[in-house]
Design a protein around this motif. Structure first.
Motif, short mmCIF file in Angstrom:
data_model
loop_
_atom_site.label_atom_id
_atom_site.label_comp_id
_atom_site.label_asym_id
_atom_site.label_seq_id
_atom_site.Cartn_x
_atom_site.Cartn_y
_atom_site.Cartn_z
N ILE A 27 0.85 -1.19 0.00
CA ILE A 27 0.00 0.00 0.00
C ILE A 27 0.88 1.24 0.00
CG2 ILE A 27 -1.79 1.28 1.23
CD1 ILE A 27 -2.77 -1.37 0.18
N CYS A 28 0.73 2.07 -1.04
CA CYS A 28 1.50 3.31 -1.13
C CYS A 28 1.16 4.21 0.05
CB CYS A 28 1.19 4.02 -2.46
SG CYS A 28 2.10 5.57 -2.66
N GLN A 29 2.16 4.83 0.61
CA GLN A 29 1.97 5.68 1.78
C GLN A 29 1.52 7.09 1.43
OE1 GLN A 29 2.30 4.14 5.03
NE2 GLN A 29 2.01 2.59 3.45
N HIS A 30 1.30 7.36 0.16
CA HIS A 30 0.82 8.67 -0.27
C HIS A 30 -0.70 8.71 -0.14
CE1 HIS A 30 -0.27 11.58 -3.67
NE2 HIS A 30 0.11 12.31 -2.65
N LEU A 31 -1.40 7.96 -1.00
CA LEU A 31 -2.87 7.97 -0.96
C LEU A 31 -3.49 6.57 -0.95
CD1 LEU A 31 -3.73 10.94 -3.34
CD2 LEU A 31 -3.85 10.88 -0.86
N GLY A 32 -2.70 5.55 -0.69
CA GLY A 32 -3.24 4.21 -0.50
C GLY A 32 -3.42 3.36 -1.74
N CYS A 33 -2.79 3.72 -2.84
CA CYS A 33 -2.85 2.88 -4.05
C CYS A 33 -2.00 1.62 -3.81
CB CYS A 33 -2.30 3.64 -5.25
SG CYS A 33 -3.20 5.16 -5.62
N THR A 34 -2.19 0.62 -4.64
CA THR A 34 -1.39 -0.60 -4.54
C THR A 34 -0.16 -0.47 -5.44
OG1 THR A 34 -3.39 -1.88 -4.17
CG2 THR A 34 -1.43 -3.10 -4.81
N VAL A 35 1.02 -0.62 -4.84
CA VAL A 35 2.26 -0.51 -5.60
C VAL A 35 2.56 -1.83 -6.30
CG1 VAL A 35 3.21 1.23 -4.03
CG2 VAL A 35 3.74 -1.17 -3.65
N PHE A 36 3.40 -1.77 -7.31
CA PHE A 36 3.83 -2.99 -7.99
C PHE A 36 5.35 -3.07 -7.93
CE2 PHE A 36 3.45 0.30 -11.22
CZ PHE A 36 4.65 0.20 -11.92
N ALA A 37 5.84 -4.31 -8.04
CA ALA A 37 7.28 -4.54 -7.95
C ALA A 37 7.94 -4.21 -9.29
CB ALA A 37 7.56 -5.99 -7.58
N THR A 38 9.13 -3.63 -9.21
CA THR A 38 9.95 -3.34 -10.39
C THR A 38 11.33 -3.95 -10.15
OG1 THR A 38 10.79 -1.26 -9.52
CG2 THR A 38 8.74 -1.15 -10.77
N TYR A 91 9.83 -0.73 -5.87
CA TYR A 91 8.38 -0.67 -5.99
C TYR A 91 7.97 0.70 -6.54
CZ TYR A 91 9.14 -4.40 -2.67
OH TYR A 91 9.61 -5.53 -2.07
N GLN A 92 6.85 0.71 -7.27
CA GLN A 92 6.36 1.98 -7.81
C GLN A 92 4.84 2.03 -7.68
OE1 GLN A 92 7.99 3.39 -11.41
NE2 GLN A 92 6.52 5.05 -11.58
N CYS A 93 4.35 3.23 -7.40
CA CYS A 93 2.91 3.47 -7.32
C CYS A 93 2.42 3.91 -8.70
CB CYS A 93 2.62 4.55 -6.29
SG CYS A 93 0.88 5.01 -6.23
N PRO A 94 1.42 3.23 -9.25
CA PRO A 94 0.93 3.60 -10.58
C PRO A 94 0.06 4.86 -10.58
CG PRO A 94 -0.38 1.81 -9.70
CD PRO A 94 0.73 2.06 -8.72
N CYS A 95 -0.40 5.28 -9.42
CA CYS A 95 -1.33 6.42 -9.36
C CYS A 95 -0.62 7.77 -9.43
CB CYS A 95 -2.16 6.36 -8.09
SG CYS A 95 -3.09 4.84 -7.89
N HIS A 96 0.35 7.98 -8.55
CA HIS A 96 0.97 9.30 -8.45
C HIS A 96 2.49 9.27 -8.57
CE1 HIS A 96 -2.95 9.60 -6.32
NE2 HIS A 96 -3.07 10.56 -7.19
N GLY A 97 3.04 8.09 -8.89
CA GLY A 97 4.46 8.02 -9.20
C GLY A 97 5.42 7.88 -8.05
N SER A 98 4.94 7.61 -6.84
CA SER A 98 5.88 7.38 -5.74
C SER A 98 6.73 6.17 -6.06
CB SER A 98 5.13 7.15 -4.43
OG SER A 98 4.47 8.31 -4.02
N ARG A 99 8.03 6.27 -5.73
CA ARG A 99 8.96 5.18 -5.98
C ARG A 99 9.65 4.81 -4.68
NH1 ARG A 99 12.50 6.32 -11.09
NH2 ARG A 99 13.84 6.92 -9.38
N TYR A 100 9.84 3.51 -4.51
CA TYR A 100 10.47 2.97 -3.30
C TYR A 100 11.58 2.02 -3.72
CZ TYR A 100 5.95 4.40 -1.34
OH TYR A 100 4.83 5.10 -0.99
N ASP A 101 12.66 1.96 -2.92
CA ASP A 101 13.72 0.99 -3.21
C ASP A 101 13.29 -0.39 -2.72
OD1 ASP A 101 14.12 0.96 -0.46
OD2 ASP A 101 16.05 1.99 -0.54
N LYS A 102 14.16 -1.37 -2.83
CA LYS A 102 13.81 -2.75 -2.47
C LYS A 102 13.47 -2.91 -0.99
CE LYS A 102 15.99 -5.23 -6.21
NZ LYS A 102 14.80 -5.67 -6.88
#
Length: 157
Positions: free
Chosen positions: A88-99, A103-114
């Motif tokens: 769950i993205c910590q911005h607005l609660g979208c579901t992130v996907f693995a890259t 990880y990346q949020c498809p809604c607003h572009g938040s990016r997370y490392d491994k």
């Protein structure tokens, strides 16, 4: 003359007030009965448990990454152990996907490392890690109500 006036109006003022009072008493009695019967129905809202089993430790070999879609969770393992990160993205609660880089949020572009640390986008904080324990039956249990420090892994033997 008063009998003629009564015949023309149909219902006298006194009769109307008696009927209105009787009707109000009936409506309030029915409301009270409905409230009494409602009392016998439990006012419980069942929510899904935040503790759930994910399988035996041997189903998570080192280097494995698995997304549990219905729990919005990533379960990963390495030579240090098994760990769980929320999806769950910590911005607005979208579901992130693995890259390949995290990880990346498809809604607003938040990016997370491994490890779930924010490396870009509007997310205000990193993805939380959840506690993993082993139950009496040998299954691993994730408790999504208990966040743990990054790097905390379930060590299996």
């Amino acid at each position: 003359m008063s009998s003629e006036a009564q015949d023309k109006s149909g219902v006298s003022r006194r009769d109307f007030l008696n009927i209105a009072a009787f009707g109000a008493a009936i409506v309030s009695a029915l409301g009270m009965l409905a409230g009494m019967f409602r009392m016998f129905k439990a006012n419980v809202h069942y929510e899904e448990s935040l503790k759930f089993k994910i399988g035996k430790p041997e189903t998570f070999p080192s280097g494995m990454s698995r997304k549990i879609d219905d729990k919005n969770l990533f379960v990963l393992s390495d030579e240090g152990g098994i760990y769980a990160i929320t999806a769950i993205c910590q911005h607005l609660g979208c579901t992130v996907f693995a890259t390949e880089w995290g990880y990346q949020c498809p809604c607003h572009g938040s990016r997370y490392d491994k490890d779930g640390n924010v490396i870009g986008g509007p997310a205000p904080r990193a993805l939380p890690w959840y506690e993993i324990t082993q139950g009496a039956d040998g299954n691993l249990i994730v408790d999504a109500s208990k966040e743990v420090a990054k790097g905390t892994k379930y060590k299996f033997s």
